[in-house]
Write a protein that holds these residues in place. Sequence first.
Motif, PDB file in Angstrom:
ATOM      1  N   LEU A   1      75.687 -40.433  91.666  1.00  0.00           N
ATOM      2  CA  LEU A   1      75.626 -41.381  90.702  1.00  0.00           C
ATOM      3  C   LEU A   1      74.986 -40.692  89.315  1.00  0.00           C
ATOM      4  CD1 LEU A   1      74.465 -44.467  92.710  1.00  0.00           C
ATOM      5  CD2 LEU A   1      76.756 -44.008  92.091  1.00  0.00           C
ATOM      6  N   GLU A   2      75.424 -41.427  88.280  1.00  0.00           N
ATOM      7  CA  GLU A   2      75.039 -41.116  86.784  1.00  0.00           C
ATOM      8  C   GLU A   2      74.126 -42.190  86.298  1.00  0.00           C
ATOM      9  OE1 GLU A   2      75.444 -38.256  85.017  1.00  0.00           O
ATOM     10  OE2 GLU A   2      73.827 -39.080  83.899  1.00  0.00           O
ATOM     11  N   HIS A   3      72.801 -41.789  86.233  1.00  0.00           N
ATOM     12  CA  HIS A   3      71.769 -42.787  85.771  1.00  0.00           C
ATOM     13  C   HIS A   3      71.319 -42.588  84.247  1.00  0.00           C
ATOM     14  CE1 HIS A   3      72.158 -44.523  89.615  1.00  0.00           C
ATOM     15  NE2 HIS A   3      71.750 -43.591  90.398  1.00  0.00           N
ATOM     16  N   GLU A   4      71.713 -41.458  83.871  1.00  0.00           N
ATOM     17  CA  GLU A   4      71.025 -40.808  82.552  1.00  0.00           C
ATOM     18  C   GLU A   4      71.545 -41.554  81.488  1.00  0.00           C
ATOM     19  OE1 GLU A   4      70.471 -36.514  84.168  1.00  0.00           O
ATOM     20  OE2 GLU A   4      71.989 -36.927  82.852  1.00  0.00           O
ATOM     21  N   THR A   5      70.530 -41.889  80.702  1.00  0.00           N
ATOM     22  CA  THR A   5      70.857 -42.158  79.216  1.00  0.00           C
ATOM     23  C   THR A   5      70.546 -41.042  78.199  1.00  0.00           C
ATOM     24  OG1 THR A   5      68.546 -43.196  78.686  1.00  0.00           O
ATOM     25  CG2 THR A   5      70.273 -44.591  79.713  1.00  0.00           C
ATOM     26  N   PRO A   6      70.524 -41.142  76.833  1.00  0.00           N
ATOM     27  CA  PRO A   6      70.127 -39.859  76.145  1.00  0.00           C
ATOM     28  C   PRO A   6      68.686 -39.734  76.070  1.00  0.00           C
ATOM     29  CG  PRO A   6      72.042 -41.024  74.871  1.00  0.00           C
ATOM     30  CD  PRO A   6      71.717 -41.860  76.074  1.00  0.00           C
ATOM     31  N   ILE A   7      67.876 -40.948  76.073  1.00  0.00           N
ATOM     32  CA  ILE A   7      66.485 -40.789  76.251  1.00  0.00           C
ATOM     33  C   ILE A   7      66.036 -40.202  77.549  1.00  0.00           C
ATOM     34  CG2 ILE A   7      64.387 -42.427  76.286  1.00  0.00           C
ATOM     35  CD1 ILE A   7      65.606 -41.979  73.423  1.00  0.00           C
ATOM     36  N   GLU A   8      66.553 -40.697  78.457  1.00  0.00           N
ATOM     37  CA  GLU A   8      66.253 -39.968  79.732  1.00  0.00           C
ATOM     38  C   GLU A   8      66.417 -38.631  79.685  1.00  0.00           C
ATOM     39  OE1 GLU A   8      68.231 -42.664  82.511  1.00  0.00           O
ATOM     40  OE2 GLU A   8      66.644 -44.038  82.474  1.00  0.00           O
ATOM     41  N   GLU A   9      67.754 -38.047  79.433  1.00  0.00           N
ATOM     42  CA  GLU A   9      68.020 -36.804  79.070  1.00  0.00           C
ATOM     43  C   GLU A   9      66.900 -35.983  78.488  1.00  0.00           C
ATOM     44  OE1 GLU A   9      71.791 -35.887  77.844  1.00  0.00           O
ATOM     45  OE2 GLU A   9      72.812 -36.886  79.498  1.00  0.00           O
ATOM     46  N   LEU A  10      66.338 -36.733  77.135  1.00  0.00           N
ATOM     47  CA  LEU A  10      65.563 -36.100  76.370  1.00  0.00           C
ATOM     48  C   LEU A  10      64.182 -35.723  77.144  1.00  0.00           C
ATOM     49  CD1 LEU A  10      64.325 -35.147  73.976  1.00  0.00           C
ATOM     50  CD2 LEU A  10      64.140 -37.499  73.200  1.00  0.00           C
ATOM     51  N   PHE A  11      63.777 -36.834  77.734  1.00  0.00           N
ATOM     52  CA  PHE A  11      62.615 -36.773  78.584  1.00  0.00           C
ATOM     53  C   PHE A  11      62.522 -35.817  79.539  1.00  0.00           C
ATOM     54  CE2 PHE A  11      59.732 -38.451  82.177  1.00  0.00           C
ATOM     55  CZ  PHE A  11      58.680 -38.462  81.343  1.00  0.00           C
ATOM     56  N   GLU A  12      63.764 -35.621  80.255  1.00  0.00           N
ATOM     57  CA  GLU A  12      63.821 -34.537  81.600  1.00  0.00           C
ATOM     58  C   GLU A  12      63.945 -33.183  81.140  1.00  0.00           C
ATOM     59  OE1 GLU A  12      67.228 -35.831  83.538  1.00  0.00           O
ATOM     60  OE2 GLU A  12      66.276 -37.761  84.346  1.00  0.00           O
ATOM     61  N   ASP A  13      64.539 -33.191  79.813  1.00  0.00           N
ATOM     62  CA  ASP A  13      64.216 -31.743  79.351  1.00  0.00           C
ATOM     63  C   ASP A  13      63.135 -31.281  78.815  1.00  0.00           C
ATOM     64  OD1 ASP A  13      67.020 -31.766  79.487  1.00  0.00           O
ATOM     65  OD2 ASP A  13      67.646 -31.063  77.447  1.00  0.00           O
ATOM     66  N   GLN A  14      62.078 -32.435  78.285  1.00  0.00           N
ATOM     67  CA  GLN A  14      60.807 -32.014  77.943  1.00  0.00           C
ATOM     68  C   GLN A  14      60.058 -31.581  78.984  1.00  0.00           C
ATOM     69  OE1 GLN A  14      59.852 -35.452  75.930  1.00  0.00           O
ATOM     70  NE2 GLN A  14      60.515 -34.900  73.862  1.00  0.00           N
ATOM     71  N   LEU A  15      60.270 -32.362  80.364  1.00  0.00           N
ATOM     72  CA  LEU A  15      59.507 -31.922  81.502  1.00  0.00           C
ATOM     73  C   LEU A  15      59.897 -30.428  81.961  1.00  0.00           C
ATOM     74  CD1 LEU A  15      59.650 -35.202  83.571  1.00  0.00           C
ATOM     75  CD2 LEU A  15      57.840 -34.366  82.172  1.00  0.00           C
ATOM     76  N   ALA A  16      61.365 -30.274  81.857  1.00  0.00           N
ATOM     77  CA  ALA A  16      61.725 -28.992  82.423  1.00  0.00           C
ATOM     78  C   ALA A  16      61.260 -27.954  81.802  1.00  0.00           C
ATOM     79  CB  ALA A  16      63.242 -28.812  82.355  1.00  0.00           C
ATOM     80  N   CYS A  17      60.680 -28.014  80.502  1.00  0.00           N
ATOM     81  CA  CYS A  17      60.304 -26.754  79.768  1.00  0.00           C
ATOM     82  C   CYS A  17      59.075 -26.642  79.881  1.00  0.00           C
ATOM     83  CB  CYS A  17      61.049 -26.962  78.156  1.00  0.00           C
ATOM     84  SG  CYS A  17      61.095 -25.531  77.276  1.00  0.00           S
ATOM     85  N   ALA A  18      58.321 -27.584  80.322  1.00  0.00           N
ATOM     86  CA  ALA A  18      56.875 -27.529  80.175  1.00  0.00           C
ATOM     87  C   ALA A  18      56.052 -26.372  81.122  1.00  0.00           C
ATOM     88  CB  ALA A  18      56.287 -28.907  80.817  1.00  0.00           C
ATOM     89  N   ASP A  19      55.164 -25.859  80.741  1.00  0.00           N
ATOM     90  CA  ASP A  19      53.861 -25.031  81.426  1.00  0.00           C
ATOM     91  C   ASP A  19      53.029 -26.010  81.789  1.00  0.00           C
ATOM     92  OD1 ASP A  19      55.168 -22.141  81.155  1.00  0.00           O
ATOM     93  OD2 ASP A  19      54.770 -22.927  78.944  1.00  0.00           O
ATOM     94  N   LEU A  20      52.569 -27.240  81.164  1.00  0.00           N
ATOM     95  CA  LEU A  20      51.506 -28.084  81.530  1.00  0.00           C
ATOM     96  C   LEU A  20      51.918 -29.370  80.991  1.00  0.00           C
ATOM     97  CD1 LEU A  20      48.703 -28.287  82.677  1.00  0.00           C
ATOM     98  CD2 LEU A  20      47.984 -27.807  80.203  1.00  0.00           C
ATOM     99  N   VAL A  21      51.695 -30.275  81.817  1.00  0.00           N
ATOM    100  CA  VAL A  21      51.890 -31.829  81.535  1.00  0.00           C
ATOM    101  C   VAL A  21      50.667 -32.543  81.515  1.00  0.00           C
ATOM    102  CG1 VAL A  21      52.854 -33.983  82.153  1.00  0.00           C
ATOM    103  CG2 VAL A  21      54.038 -32.037  82.491  1.00  0.00           C
TER     104      VAL A  21
END
Length: 364
Positions: free
Chosen positions: A173-193
């Motif tokens: 299922l596809e549940h993503e919106t552009p804002i969700e994609e952006l948030f997920e990309d920010q998490l995927a690139c993180a060394d620390l949250v």
Amino acid sequence: MIANFELIDTLYMHKIPVTVITGFLGAGKTTLIRHLLQNNQGRRIAVLVNEFGEIGIDGELLRDCQVCDDEEDSNSNIVELTNGCLCCTVQEEFLPAMQELLKRRASLDCMLIETSGLALPKPLVQAFRWPEIRTGATVDSVITVVDCEALATNQYVGDLAALLAQRQADSSLEHETPIEELFEDQLACADLVLLTKSDRVDEQTQVRVQDWLKQNLSPGVKVIPCQDGKISSDLLLGFNAAVEDNLESRPSHHDTEEDHEHDDGINSVQLLLDQAFEPSVLIKRLQTLVQQQEIYRIKGFVAVPNKAMRLVLQGVGNRFDYFYDRTWQLHEPRQTRLVLVGRELEQVRIESIVLGEEVNATIQ
């Protein structure tokens, strides 16, 4: 072999370590950087700020943190880019700014880059592979700032429990919106949250948010609660991650695209008003706006009647915070300056509601 490692260490030591601070609108990036500058442990820090909109709110907040007073030019260590999202204007905006800062690298210990809340971190990090930058700077780490209260109240990624249940039930299922994609990309690139505003939710909710985050982060990436940006600089600086060299381990929704596109409906509205406002009256009008339109972030400076101090106002959703940061200077106009970021915002309508004209017209 030992000589080779020593050569690598020597080359790294001559590069400026750069910490990229990313996160959604209103998560607390500027507050974090202000605290770092005010508690710099003697480090000479340059800051590059990327804002969405033409009024430089964040840059001014950082310049007014009163740690650069001894510099000949108090603006020299804080550079603002306000002509577009950094991940889209890397070559036009970021490269010239970095080249100027690198001319001064002998007088700098490190650098902070605050991306706009709409920026993808990976295209920015990729720019550190360019020969013009690679020899002089390296990405020490990517710090992603997350608003715990916003995440817990489903403002950006939907209902956490429902989202997990849906994905577990049917991974196609596809549940993503552009804002969700952006948030997920920010998490995927993180060394620390850094999890901000966690004090505004109960312990059970905080644990739920942290557990969800950990499931969506790379192995080993830690989630640390952080209130009002108060966290040790020793914890945030000195990762030595050389992020630009291991981007393959940080997946993005846009890895297969030559160019990425933002949600074209997202825009900003800037208000420059000569009128002074009582904070409670202004916030009530802004809350009305938030209920009527899709507004992600509000920030700015407010002139308050009979007050010598300038009011800093920041809003996410229906939640608004404000504080007085300094007295108005003699040479500056006492104006109210606000930036609103959202979807398909209309300047005239927003200004009318902020000024109270639409309310008055309804009463008449």
